[in-house]
Design an enzyme around this catalytic site. Structure first.
Site, PDB file in Angstrom:
ATOM      1  N   ASP A 145       0.590  -0.549  -4.977  1.00 52.17           N
ATOM      2  CA  ASP A 145      -0.695  -0.325  -5.629  1.00 52.17           C
ATOM      3  C   ASP A 145      -0.708   1.036  -6.309  1.00 52.17           C
ATOM      4  O   ASP A 145      -1.318   1.222  -7.343  1.00 52.17           O
ATOM      5  CB  ASP A 145      -1.854  -0.450  -4.642  1.00 52.17           C
ATOM      6  CG  ASP A 145      -1.761   0.536  -3.477  1.00 52.17           C
ATOM      7  OD1 ASP A 145      -0.643   1.002  -3.171  1.00 52.17           O
ATOM      8  OD2 ASP A 145      -2.809   0.828  -2.866  1.00 52.17           O
ATOM      9  N   HIS A 146      -0.019   1.992  -5.700  1.00 52.87           N
ATOM     10  CA  HIS A 146       0.134   3.337  -6.271  1.00 52.87           C
ATOM     11  C   HIS A 146       1.201   4.060  -5.475  1.00 52.87           C
ATOM     12  O   HIS A 146       1.681   3.561  -4.446  1.00 52.87           O
ATOM     13  CB  HIS A 146      -1.184   4.125  -6.241  1.00 52.87           C
ATOM     14  CG  HIS A 146      -1.827   4.198  -4.884  1.00 52.87           C
ATOM     15  ND1 HIS A 146      -1.378   5.033  -3.886  1.00 52.87           N
ATOM     16  CD2 HIS A 146      -2.886   3.528  -4.358  1.00 52.87           C
ATOM     17  CE1 HIS A 146      -2.128   4.885  -2.809  1.00 52.87           C
ATOM     18  NE2 HIS A 146      -3.058   3.970  -3.054  1.00 52.87           N
ATOM     19  N   SER A 156      -6.134   2.677  -5.056  1.00 54.95           N
ATOM     20  CA  SER A 156      -5.804   1.260  -4.876  1.00 54.95           C
ATOM     21  C   SER A 156      -6.487   0.373  -5.892  1.00 54.95           C
ATOM     22  O   SER A 156      -5.876  -0.541  -6.457  1.00 54.95           O
ATOM     23  CB  SER A 156      -6.192   0.818  -3.456  1.00 54.95           C
ATOM     24  OG  SER A 156      -5.430   1.499  -2.489  1.00 54.95           O
ATOM     25  N   GLU A 201       0.826  -1.208   0.000  1.00 47.13           N
ATOM     26  CA  GLU A 201       0.000   0.000   0.000  1.00 47.13           C
ATOM     27  C   GLU A 201       0.862   1.261   0.000  1.00 47.13           C
ATOM     28  O   GLU A 201       1.729   1.449   0.855  1.00 47.13           O
ATOM     29  CB  GLU A 201      -0.911   0.002   1.233  1.00 47.13           C
ATOM     30  CG  GLU A 201      -1.637   1.310   1.504  1.00 47.13           C
ATOM     31  CD  GLU A 201      -2.686   1.644   0.479  1.00 47.13           C
ATOM     32  OE1 GLU A 201      -2.664   2.797  -0.022  1.00 47.13           O
ATOM     33  OE2 GLU A 201      -3.520   0.781   0.170  1.00 47.13           O
TER      34      GLU A 201
END
Length: 610
Positions: A482-483, A313, A273
């Site tokens: 995810d980013h 996400s 994350e």
């Protein structure tokens, strides 16, 4: 009748002034305001005034109609009606003002319908904003309501006290003409094109343009857009031209490099994350934040120039597991009927004989993740409900180290080959971690970095334990994000917010540790991995093999109504509203911009066709 006309004018002026105050609050609240000099700040208010006037016109229409159609009503009664109407409008305007402050600070765009996609999972939505100063914002909201209600009530009372008896057949037509005059500010003037967001853009500084947009107008416009997914809003080129422009990005793979010692290795995909490159020192980020990951980069294949496809996400999971690029104004995962038409790594790898599972410490109902995971055909989906309540150590769910331990336990009972995908959560807002504080400070950036340190510690412990397991020698572990994230703030270059790490390591790797500088995207994981597993990746039309030297170094990413392109020695960010560059680095030419437009047009059309 004069006092009635003056009340309409005063009411309109009052809302205009109130919206100017809201703009001042926005600038005070946003840290990017420090980038603006005095002349740019003046431009924010000067250019934004047109949209303030338009919004004030909308807010004045209903009271003006009441005054026009009820000229003979008792002054006490009309005063009561206007006060009620004004209070309701104040509630709406103030709510948008306050919510927009935090939405923009967190996500970088004004309040629109996007946050409402997450209300189907209210607990997760609440956790997502738990780091916000809710009490302070609520106090501000109450203050705006109280002050606004007092000022407007005084304004209404002062003019109604001067009302004189009038005959309706004289007053109503004149007052309706005055009401109709509000259409002029509402549409932004007498020019051909009516008011739109680009009308207030004025600066090469993206934040200055965003600050000139009135959030109430922006939100109303997003609600009135109608069928958002009816036609492609990014049709930049004649039919077929965009497709032709993209062919140069996709070349046949004739130089495939076998990196694995086995044709069917176990695969563990760790999606960390908010794992921004800004937290990795060797990628130009902060030092001491991810020391265990830094050490691991010397043990495997370290992809140094990978960029997230989007900024949320669910967009990142789609990019990684389906090789499908993020959209600037849509999220395909929130539309299950479309998402189920995407190819997935889970499906392809399961057909090859793999046992598949997905681990997430939170609730998979958030943003329709669960429906997408089922589409991936995972044999097992482990989520918050599969952990004991005593292990729910955060508002999101089970912390990273707990989920890692669960994976270790389960894999010792899982038949090889297996494909495990883990989506971590401890480095998500509100950045609460079960660890003694390492990065001191109570500000948001320090809390974020502290959560990254914990996530790194949990990862390092997992890898250390995994190396002791019998399955390690035939396992490939892929670590990515995810980013990216807006934190830590290292510069004003938004491209850095999308830069993410990717590392391959494990006993199944036969190649020596190396660093790979090929520019690529999250979407390229699918083709790169499947080719190494000798599986067909042709269904993943947007995914490119990062190890194919014939492919042109290129990464595309989307943000709210805009896109970015990264190529060797240059990059650009393009805003769809103003149809112009909002920032660039290196020597960017027209062909670079058109390549990005072609990618946006074709990928959005593919989204529409699903």
């Amino acid at each position: 009748m004069k006092s009635r006309l003056l009340l309409i004018v005063a009411y309109f002026s009052g809302w205009t002034g109130w919206l100017l105050i809201g703009r001042a609050l926005f600038l005070i609240y946003q840290p990017q305001t420090r980038q603006l000099d005095s002349s740019t700040l003046f431009g924010v208010f000067g250019n934004g005034l047109r949209m303030d006037l338009s919004t004030a016109g909308y807010l004045t229409i209903l009271p003006a109609l009441l005054i026009a159609f009820l000229p003979g009503l008792a002054t006490r009664t009309i005063a009561r009606i206007l006060r009620i109407c004004t209070f309701v409008e104040l509630l709406i305007v103030s709510s948008i003002t306050v919510v927009d402050l935090e939405i923009f600070r967190t996500w970088g765009f004004h309040l629109d319908l996007t946050p409402f996609h997450y209300l189907k999972s209210p607990q997760e939505a609440a956790a997502s904003v738990a780091a916000s100063p809710i009490l302070s914002l609520f106090a501000l909201f109450l203050g705006l309501i109280m002050v606004g209600n007092y000022c407007f009530n005084r304004l209404i009372a002062s003019f109604i006290a001067k009302f004189e008896p009038v005959t309706w057949w004289v007053a109503t037509p004149a007052l309706l003409i005055a009401t109709a005059a509000l259409l002029l500010p509402i549409r932004g003037g007498i020019q051909l094109a009516p008011m739109n967001v680009s009308a207030v853009y004025f600066s090469p500084i993206a934040f200055a343009n965003y600050a000139a947009v009135t959030p109430q107008w922006n939100f109303m416009q997003s609600c009135l857009e109608g069928n958002k997914y009816g036609e492609n809003p990014f049709a930049f080129f004649p039919e077929g031209q965009a497709t032709q422009a993209l062919k140069a990005l996709y070349q046949p793979d004739t130089t495939r490099q076998p990196l694995l010692s086995s044709s069917q290795p176990n695969v563990i995909l760790i999606v960390w994350e908010s794992f921004t490159a800004k937290s990795v020192a060797s990628l130009g980020g902060r030092t001491g934040i991810t020391p265990r990951f830094e050490k691991l980069t010397h043990e495997g294949l370290f992809f140094k120039q990978v960029y997230a496809s989007g900024d949320r996400s669910e967009k990142g999971l789609i990019a990684l597991l389906s090789g499908f690029p993020a959209q600037a104004t849509a999220s395909i995962m929130t539309l299950p009927a479309k998402a189920e038409k995407l190819p997935t790594i889970g499906q392809h790898i399961k057909k090859a004989g793999y046992q598949t599972s997905f681990y997430y410490g939170g609730e998979t109902e958030f943003a329709n993740i669960k429906s997408y995971l089922f589409h991936n055909a995972f044999d097992r989906i482990i989520s918050k409900a599969d952990f004991k309540p005593s292990e729910w150590n955060s508002k999101w769910g089970a912390h990273d180290h707990i989920v890692y331990n669960r994976i270790l336990s389960d894999l010792n009972k899982t038949k090889s080959p297996f494909f495990v995908s883990l989506f971590t959560l401890s480095s998500h807002e509100p950045f609460e971690v079960p660890m003694k504080t390492v990065i001191s400070g109570t500000d948001e950036e320090s809390q974020f970095l502290n959560s990254m340190y914990y996530a790194d510690q949990s990862l390092g412990n997992f890898i250390a334990q995994a190396q002791l397991q019998p399955w390690w020698s035939n396992t490939l572990i892929i670590i990515t994000a995810d980013h990216g994230h807006r934190l830590p703030v290292l510069s004003t270059d938004r491209v850095r917010d999308f830069h993410i790490p990717m590392l391959w390591l494990g006993g199944a790797l036969k190649s020596s540790p190396q660093q790979i500088d090929q520019i690529g995207s999250q979407t390229d994981l699918a083709a790169t991995l499947l080719h190494q597993l000798n599986l067909d990746a042709s269904d993943f039309k947007w995914s490119r093999d990062l190890l194919n030297s014939r492919n042109r170094p290129f990464a595309y990413f989307a943000f709210n109504n805009g896109f970015g392109v990264v190529q060797p020695n240059r990059h650009l960010l393009f805003d769809n509203t103003s149809r112009q560059l909002i920032s660039s680095g290196g020597t960017v030419d027209k062909q670079d911009i058109e390549l990005g437009k072609a990618f946006e047009e074709e990928s959005y059309q593919d989204f529409l066709n699903k």
